[in-house]
Design a protein around this motif. Structure first.
Motif, PDB file in Angstrom:
ATOM      1  N   SER A 114      15.859 -14.162   4.409  1.00  9.69           N
ATOM      2  CA  SER A 114      15.443 -15.409   3.858  1.00  9.69           C
ATOM      3  C   SER A 114      13.984 -15.061   3.459  1.00  9.69           C
ATOM      4  O   SER A 114      13.509 -14.192   4.006  1.00  9.69           O
ATOM      5  N   ASN A 115      13.125 -15.814   2.568  1.00  9.24           N
ATOM      6  CA  ASN A 115      11.960 -15.859   2.118  1.00  9.24           C
ATOM      7  C   ASN A 115      11.578 -14.438   1.698  1.00  9.24           C
ATOM      8  O   ASN A 115      10.413 -13.846   2.234  1.00  9.24           O
ATOM      9  N   ARG A 116      12.522 -13.904   1.260  1.00  5.94           N
ATOM     10  CA  ARG A 116      11.960 -12.517   0.546  1.00  5.94           C
ATOM     11  C   ARG A 116      11.141 -12.501  -0.501  1.00  5.94           C
ATOM     12  O   ARG A 116      11.083 -13.384  -1.488  1.00  5.94           O
ATOM     13  N   PRO A 117      10.346 -11.523  -0.803  1.00  7.18           N
ATOM     14  CA  PRO A 117       9.207 -11.642  -1.913  1.00  7.18           C
ATOM     15  C   PRO A 117      10.050 -11.822  -3.529  1.00  7.18           C
ATOM     16  O   PRO A 117      10.877 -10.967  -3.507  1.00  7.18           O
ATOM     17  N   GLU A 118       9.532 -12.582  -4.112  1.00  4.17           N
ATOM     18  CA  GLU A 118      10.020 -12.849  -5.717  1.00  4.17           C
ATOM     19  C   GLU A 118      10.449 -11.305  -6.226  1.00  4.17           C
ATOM     20  O   GLU A 118      11.224 -10.923  -7.114  1.00  4.17           O
ATOM     21  N   LEU A 173       0.974  -1.267  -1.099  1.00  2.96           N
ATOM     22  CA  LEU A 173       1.988  -1.652  -0.649  1.00  2.96           C
ATOM     23  C   LEU A 173       2.123  -1.486   0.905  1.00  2.96           C
ATOM     24  O   LEU A 173       2.145  -2.512   1.668  1.00  2.96           O
ATOM     25  N   TYR A 174       1.892  -0.265   1.219  1.00  5.31           N
ATOM     26  CA  TYR A 174       1.825  -0.313   2.684  1.00  5.31           C
ATOM     27  C   TYR A 174       0.919  -0.794   3.375  1.00  5.31           C
ATOM     28  O   TYR A 174       0.815  -1.252   4.729  1.00  5.31           O
ATOM     29  N   GLU A 175      -0.517  -0.955   2.733  1.00  6.59           N
ATOM     30  CA  GLU A 175      -1.452  -1.610   3.318  1.00  6.59           C
ATOM     31  C   GLU A 175      -1.255  -3.023   3.650  1.00  6.59           C
ATOM     32  O   GLU A 175      -1.576  -3.334   4.732  1.00  6.59           O
ATOM     33  N   THR A 176      -0.355  -3.804   2.632  1.00  3.36           N
ATOM     34  CA  THR A 176      -0.078  -5.006   3.146  1.00  3.36           C
ATOM     35  C   THR A 176       0.638  -4.982   4.345  1.00  3.36           C
ATOM     36  O   THR A 176       0.767  -6.129   5.056  1.00  3.36           O
ATOM     37  N   ARG A 177       1.273  -4.055   4.639  1.00  6.70           N
ATOM     38  CA  ARG A 177       2.157  -4.189   6.009  1.00  6.70           C
ATOM     39  C   ARG A 177       1.261  -3.939   7.256  1.00  6.70           C
ATOM     40  O   ARG A 177       1.771  -4.317   8.447  1.00  6.70           O
ATOM     41  N   LYS A 178      -0.102  -3.933   7.002  1.00 10.70           N
ATOM     42  CA  LYS A 178      -1.062  -3.714   8.151  1.00 10.70           C
ATOM     43  C   LYS A 178      -1.220  -5.443   8.686  1.00 10.70           C
ATOM     44  O   LYS A 178      -1.784  -5.647   9.689  1.00 10.70           O
ATOM     45  N   CYS A 237       3.055  -6.144  -5.008  1.00  4.67           N
ATOM     46  CA  CYS A 237       1.660  -6.007  -4.142  1.00  4.67           C
ATOM     47  C   CYS A 237       0.675  -7.419  -4.338  1.00  4.67           C
ATOM     48  O   CYS A 237       0.125  -7.949  -3.606  1.00  4.67           O
ATOM     49  N   ASP A 238       0.769  -7.834  -5.758  1.00  3.78           N
ATOM     50  CA  ASP A 238      -0.012  -9.097  -6.101  1.00  3.78           C
ATOM     51  C   ASP A 238       0.529 -10.208  -5.196  1.00  3.78           C
ATOM     52  O   ASP A 238      -0.044 -10.930  -4.791  1.00  3.78           O
ATOM     53  N   GLU A 239       1.864 -10.291  -5.158  1.00  2.00           N
ATOM     54  CA  GLU A 239       2.618 -11.445  -4.532  1.00  2.00           C
ATOM     55  C   GLU A 239       2.549 -11.299  -2.966  1.00  2.00           C
ATOM     56  O   GLU A 239       1.972 -12.120  -2.076  1.00  2.00           O
ATOM     57  N   LEU A 240       2.490  -9.802  -2.417  1.00  2.00           N
ATOM     58  CA  LEU A 240       2.213 -10.056  -0.974  1.00  2.00           C
ATOM     59  C   LEU A 240       0.791 -10.067  -0.442  1.00  2.00           C
ATOM     60  O   LEU A 240       0.604 -10.699   0.450  1.00  2.00           O
ATOM     61  N   GLU A 241      -0.052  -9.602  -1.442  1.00  2.00           N
ATOM     62  CA  GLU A 241      -1.477 -10.096  -1.177  1.00  2.00           C
ATOM     63  C   GLU A 241      -1.815 -11.635  -1.053  1.00  2.00           C
ATOM     64  O   GLU A 241      -2.528 -11.915  -0.259  1.00  2.00           O
ATOM     65  N   SER A 242      -1.005 -12.278  -2.206  1.00  2.95           N
ATOM     66  CA  SER A 242      -1.172 -13.725  -2.020  1.00  2.95           C
ATOM     67  C   SER A 242      -0.710 -14.327  -0.905  1.00  2.95           C
ATOM     68  O   SER A 242      -1.001 -15.382  -0.037  1.00  2.95           O
ATOM     69  N   ARG A 243       0.459 -13.447  -0.436  1.00  4.19           N
ATOM     70  CA  ARG A 243       1.021 -14.325   0.794  1.00  4.19           C
ATOM     71  C   ARG A 243       0.202 -14.151   2.021  1.00  4.19           C
ATOM     72  O   ARG A 243       0.098 -14.899   2.978  1.00  4.19           O
TER      73      ARG A 243
END
Ligand code: BJ8
Length: 423
Positions: A38-42, A219-224, A258-264
């Motif tokens: 659930s709630n996967r990035p678009e 991408l990996y940076e966002t996982r920190k 990554c744009d989406e993940l950074e906004s998350r």
């Protein structure tokens, strides 16, 4: 899958019955493991789309490339320099070898006590199941481990194979040997394609591959972040797809994600609760569709935050300096970049130990799982040092040895106990 694709596979000599059986097994597994989240990035929609037609769209593109006189070069290891392939207007494609489906086929020829990755890849060739292999004009192997290099000898009875000698040490002498191998590879590719590699072509290819590496680093940076904005299995899928998708398209899609993940991250939105145990996986690569360990961990409530593997950081951590120069200058820079990869095939390989600790700290991992494919002796033996090093650094570690078979119940018990221990 479309009727068009079926006709294409038939024309390529694919065993349609086996292929159908593989696809019918993949579809429900993907639904269960990926689409149920659930709630996967678009932004994952693109990667779902690619996997949903895994042997269709991209294979058609490769066939089109070949129709226009281009060549396709298949690889099994992150040591093969894609830049050189691309500079000659050929398309590199990293072959997948992550399914149990093709293992029994290989076991009819290879010893059973061979790692699943080798058996899976060889089984794909033997069983006429992989359209990527069929679309390739050359398979490039390497001498990273004994099982692989012997498998490539047998594979060469079925299709053209070139093997690059990856040294086992990183001495001056070994580096010279590797530079020679890279130069020889350039000649092989020029001969295959009939295209001379120019300094401009090489610089352009280097830039494109570096851009994809930068996108994956991002991408990996966002996982920190805590909470983590993307599941470990989705991040793993992105890396897996990056091995065979078009380099520019893939870069664009990873950046978009990554744009989406950074906004998350900016709004504190995560895929798992902030207190979910954070796990770093280190060890053998996980070729598509090998998602077993991630799935078990994340179903148990943990967050996989990083993979120290060739389907993770080892694939993209090092960039090639974009200084231009002559073809020789650039080939040297390429060779030197690849020699930074700390595969367990090297001895000594102390930098990998330090890198695991660095990654565990940067990604705030609560524990490390050392992932070993059964019968992979280099990683299994290196695991002894990894375990000791992590214990000395007070980082909890769980060594796991598995293959592509279904040992989920057993793995789950060990993982549950490890997560409980992490508290
Ligand atoms: S640079 S990790 S991709 S060799 S095939 S070594 S699992 S027994 S894959 Fe690898 Fe290149 Fe190194 Fe990376 Fe073991 Fe199996 Fe050998 Fe394997």
């Amino acid at each position: 899958m479309t009727t068009d694709s079926k006709q294409m596979w038939a024309d390529m000599g694919i065993d349609l019955e086996r292929h159908d059986a593989l696809m019918s097994a993949l579809e429900p597994a993907y639904k269960e493991i990926y689409l149920s989240q659930s709630n996967r990035p678009e932004g994952m929609a693109f990667f779902d789309y690619v996997v949903g037609d895994i042997h269709g769209i991209r294979v058609r593109e490769l066939k089109e490339h070949a129709k226009n006189g281009g060549k396709v070069v298949a690889t099994y290891c992150v040591f093969v320099p894609e830049e050189i392939v691309m500079a000659a207007n050929a398309v590199p494609v990293g072959l997948c070898a992550g399914t149990q489906f093709s293992v029994p086929l290989a076991e009819a020829v290879l010893p059973q006590n061979t790692c699943a990755l080798i058996k899976s890849s060889f089984g794909f060739s033997l069983g006429q199941i992989c359209p990527y292999l069929k679309a390739s004009h050359l398979v490039v192997g390497e001498t990273t481990c004994d099982g692989k290099k012997k498998m490539f000898e047998i594979l060469s009875e079925h299709q053209p194979v070139h093997v690059m000698e990856v040294p086992n040490k990183k001495t001056q002498l070994s580096r010279e040997l590797w530079r020679g191998e890279v130069n020889a590879f350039k000649n092989v590719i020029e001969q295959l394609t009939g295209n001379g590699i120019t300094a401009d072509g090489l610089a352009q290819a280097t830039r494109l591959v570096n851009e994809r590496r930068r996108a994956l680093q991002r991408l990996y940076e966002t996982r920190k972040s805590r909470p983590v904005p993307i599941s470990g299995k989705d991040a793993l899928l992105v890396t897996q797809v990056s091995f065979y998708d078009d380099v520019q398209r893939c870069t664009k899609q990873v950046d978009k994600l990554c744009d989406e993940l950074e906004s998350r991250i900016s709004t504190g939105e995560g895929i798992l609760p902030p207190d979910a145990p954070r796990i770093l996986i280190s060890g053998c690569p996980m070729a598509i569709p090998n998602w077993k360990l991630h799935h078990i961990l994340e179903t148990a409530g943990a967050a996989v935050v990083c993979e120290e593997s060739c389907t993770g950081t080892r694939a993209f951590s090092h960039l090639i300096p974009e200084n231009g120069g002559t073809v020789d200058d650039q080939l040297r820079a390429i060779a030197d970049r690849y020699m930074q990869i700390h595969c367990a095939c090297f001895t000594p390989n102390e930098e990998r130990l330090d890198d695991i600790v660095r990654l565990a700290e940067e990604y705030q991992a609560d524990g490390v799982i050392h992932y070993n494919l059964q019968f992979c002796h280099t990683y299994a033996n290196e695991a002894v040092k990894v375990k000791k090093h992590l214990e000395e650094t007070n980082i909890p570690v769980l060594p796991i040895e598995t293959d592509y078979g279904d040992d989920t119940g057993q793995l789950k018990n060990r993982i549950d106990a490890f997560l409980e221990m992490l508290g």
